[in-house]
Motif scaffolding. Sequence first.
Motif, PDB file in Angstrom:
ATOM      1  N   ALA A   1       0.613  -1.405  -0.064  1.00 57.87           N
ATOM      2  CA  ALA A   1      -0.106   0.166   0.333  1.00 57.87           C
ATOM      3  C   ALA A   1       1.012   0.911  -0.652  1.00 57.87           C
ATOM      4  CB  ALA A   1      -1.054  -0.182   1.522  1.00 57.87           C
ATOM      5  N   LEU A   2       1.632   1.102   1.121  1.00 49.90           N
ATOM      6  CA  LEU A   2       2.807   2.348   1.260  1.00 49.90           C
ATOM      7  C   LEU A   2       3.524   2.948  -0.110  1.00 49.90           C
ATOM      8  CD1 LEU A   2       3.991   2.042   4.790  1.00 49.90           C
ATOM      9  CD2 LEU A   2       2.255   3.789   3.547  1.00 49.90           C
ATOM     10  N   ALA A   3       3.883   1.629  -1.031  1.00 49.93           N
ATOM     11  CA  ALA A   3       5.074   1.714  -1.962  1.00 49.93           C
ATOM     12  C   ALA A   3       3.726   2.346  -3.218  1.00 49.93           C
ATOM     13  CB  ALA A   3       5.130   0.350  -2.991  1.00 49.93           C
ATOM     14  N   ALA A   4       2.262   2.271  -3.058  1.00 46.16           N
ATOM     15  CA  ALA A   4       1.936   2.434  -4.149  1.00 46.16           C
ATOM     16  C   ALA A   4       1.421   4.228  -3.925  1.00 46.16           C
ATOM     17  CB  ALA A   4       0.406   1.686  -3.958  1.00 46.16           C
ATOM     18  N   GLU A   5       0.938   4.553  -2.367  1.00 50.33           N
ATOM     19  CA  GLU A   5       0.341   5.581  -2.061  1.00 50.33           C
ATOM     20  C   GLU A   5       1.042   5.915  -0.815  1.00 50.33           C
ATOM     21  OE1 GLU A   5      -1.783   7.747  -3.844  1.00 50.33           O
ATOM     22  OE2 GLU A   5      -2.587   6.901  -5.755  1.00 50.33           O
ATOM     23  N   PRO A   6       2.003   6.736  -1.037  1.00 48.69           N
ATOM     24  CA  PRO A   6       2.652   6.884   0.936  1.00 48.69           C
ATOM     25  C   PRO A   6       2.086   7.563   1.581  1.00 48.69           C
ATOM     26  CG  PRO A   6       4.345   7.467  -1.277  1.00 48.69           C
ATOM     27  CD  PRO A   6       3.093   7.180  -2.005  1.00 48.69           C
ATOM     28  N   GLN A   7       1.286   8.447   1.204  1.00 49.68           N
ATOM     29  CA  GLN A   7      -0.050   9.089   1.730  1.00 49.68           C
ATOM     30  C   GLN A   7      -0.463   8.518   3.208  1.00 49.68           C
ATOM     31  OE1 GLN A   7       0.345   9.033  -1.151  1.00 49.68           O
ATOM     32  NE2 GLN A   7       0.470  11.550  -2.295  1.00 49.68           N
ATOM     33  N   LEU A   8      -0.974   6.852   2.568  1.00 46.98           N
ATOM     34  CA  LEU A   8      -2.094   6.186   3.380  1.00 46.98           C
ATOM     35  C   LEU A   8      -1.300   5.603   4.616  1.00 46.98           C
ATOM     36  CD1 LEU A   8      -3.091   3.795  -0.015  1.00 46.98           C
ATOM     37  CD2 LEU A   8      -4.057   5.602   1.293  1.00 46.98           C
TER      38      LEU A   8
ATOM     39  N   ALA B   1      -0.924   7.821   6.888  1.00 48.84           N
ATOM     40  CA  ALA B   1      -1.843   7.784   7.916  1.00 48.84           C
ATOM     41  C   ALA B   1      -2.971   7.071   8.469  1.00 48.84           C
ATOM     42  CB  ALA B   1      -2.730   9.706   7.488  1.00 48.84           C
ATOM     43  N   LEU B   2      -3.417   6.226   7.664  1.00 52.13           N
ATOM     44  CA  LEU B   2      -4.433   4.930   8.263  1.00 52.13           C
ATOM     45  C   LEU B   2      -4.362   3.969   8.581  1.00 52.13           C
ATOM     46  CD1 LEU B   2      -6.320   5.064   4.602  1.00 52.13           C
ATOM     47  CD2 LEU B   2      -6.855   6.374   6.629  1.00 52.13           C
ATOM     48  N   LEU B   3      -2.219   3.762   8.988  1.00 57.19           N
ATOM     49  CA  LEU B   3      -1.796   2.846   9.296  1.00 57.19           C
ATOM     50  C   LEU B   3      -1.368   3.086  10.720  1.00 57.19           C
ATOM     51  CD1 LEU B   3       0.300   1.785   6.321  1.00 57.19           C
ATOM     52  CD2 LEU B   3      -1.734   0.529   7.052  1.00 57.19           C
ATOM     53  N   PRO B   4      -1.528   2.048  11.552  1.00 56.78           N
ATOM     54  CA  PRO B   4      -1.597   0.800  11.759  1.00 56.78           C
ATOM     55  C   PRO B   4      -3.387   0.336  11.596  1.00 56.78           C
ATOM     56  CG  PRO B   4      -1.397   0.333  13.748  1.00 56.78           C
ATOM     57  CD  PRO B   4      -1.010   2.111  13.536  1.00 56.78           C
ATOM     58  N   CYS B   5      -3.968  -0.639  11.343  1.00 61.73           N
ATOM     59  CA  CYS B   5      -5.153  -0.385  10.786  1.00 61.73           C
ATOM     60  C   CYS B   5      -5.842  -0.725  12.803  1.00 61.73           C
ATOM     61  CB  CYS B   5      -5.662  -1.704  10.514  1.00 61.73           C
ATOM     62  SG  CYS B   5      -7.486  -2.395  10.706  1.00 61.73           S
ATOM     63  N   ASN B   6      -6.329   0.029  12.836  1.00 57.70           N
ATOM     64  CA  ASN B   6      -7.555   0.235  14.083  1.00 57.70           C
ATOM     65  C   ASN B   6      -8.615  -1.532  14.560  1.00 57.70           C
ATOM     66  OD1 ASN B   6      -5.628   1.824  15.393  1.00 57.70           O
ATOM     67  ND2 ASN B   6      -7.047   3.424  15.275  1.00 57.70           N
TER      68      ASN B   6
ATOM     69  N   THR C   1     -11.928   2.007   2.754  1.00 65.85           N
ATOM     70  CA  THR C   1     -11.567   2.791   2.043  1.00 65.85           C
ATOM     71  C   THR C   1     -10.317   3.551   2.258  1.00 65.85           C
ATOM     72  OG1 THR C   1     -12.600   2.709   4.534  1.00 65.85           O
ATOM     73  CG2 THR C   1     -11.484   4.644   4.185  1.00 65.85           C
ATOM     74  N   MET C   2      -9.279   3.059   1.915  1.00 69.45           N
ATOM     75  CA  MET C   2      -8.027   2.962   1.247  1.00 69.45           C
ATOM     76  C   MET C   2      -9.212   3.060  -0.881  1.00 69.45           C
ATOM     77  SD  MET C   2      -5.343   0.890   2.258  1.00 69.45           S
ATOM     78  CE  MET C   2      -5.841  -0.830   2.407  1.00 69.45           C
ATOM     79  N   VAL C   3      -9.637   2.570  -1.186  1.00 68.84           N
ATOM     80  CA  VAL C   3      -9.584   2.954  -2.201  1.00 68.84           C
ATOM     81  C   VAL C   3     -10.982   4.314  -2.731  1.00 68.84           C
ATOM     82  CG1 VAL C   3     -11.455   1.534  -4.271  1.00 68.84           C
ATOM     83  CG2 VAL C   3     -10.154   0.187  -2.358  1.00 68.84           C
ATOM     84  N   ARG C   4     -11.947   4.893  -1.420  1.00 68.06           N
ATOM     85  CA  ARG C   4     -12.242   5.836  -1.930  1.00 68.06           C
ATOM     86  C   ARG C   4     -11.088   7.020  -1.765  1.00 68.06           C
ATOM     87  NH1 ARG C   4     -15.129   3.904   2.891  1.00 68.06           N
ATOM     88  NH2 ARG C   4     -16.658   2.421   1.739  1.00 68.06           N
ATOM     89  N   LEU C   5     -10.100   7.137  -1.356  1.00 65.36           N
ATOM     90  CA  LEU C   5      -8.521   8.394  -1.291  1.00 65.36           C
ATOM     91  C   LEU C   5      -7.540   7.744  -2.644  1.00 65.36           C
ATOM     92  CD1 LEU C   5      -8.384   7.725   2.511  1.00 65.36           C
ATOM     93  CD2 LEU C   5      -9.511   9.266   2.132  1.00 65.36           C
TER      94      LEU C   5
END
Length: 154
Positions: free
Chosen positions: A77-84, A86-91, A112-116
């Motif tokens: 996920a981070l390789a594709a979109e480093p901004q994600l 902010a959603l990690l770790p998964c709560n 939720t990641m797909v929406r962003l």
Amino acid sequence: MTHEGVQDGLHPLHHRPPALPAGRGTHPAGPDREGFGILTETDIAATFAAKLGPEAAAGLGEYVILGACNPALASRALAAEPQLGALLPCNVVVRRGPDGQHTIIEAIDPQTMVRLSSSPQVREVADDADTRLRGALVSLGRADPAHPDSDPVP
């Protein structure tokens, strides 16, 4: 999904027996089987008691937030979109109200990641994470064979 007033975006799981993890660092094996490790554990009730007083904690009931991470999925996920990040770790929320009748386990919906992000790689990660997270939640709901009346929500 709609659950207890929370709109789409959560994977809920009811677990009828009033059982939370026995103590700090004690977690069922369900997330491990799906490649998730627990990085953090935050006892919200204890924090409320310390910062707001025992009444605030008593009104909340038992409430623990686990920071779960699947390193392989997080890396993709981070390789594709480093901004994600902010959603990690998964709560993952494990809570039981003051009545003590039900334990509820909830986690953010990976979609939720797909929406962003419009990245196809993020969609692939979200789909994989969704499958694994649902499997972990269902296994948590069935983790106590003494209580076969657990009520997993698909």
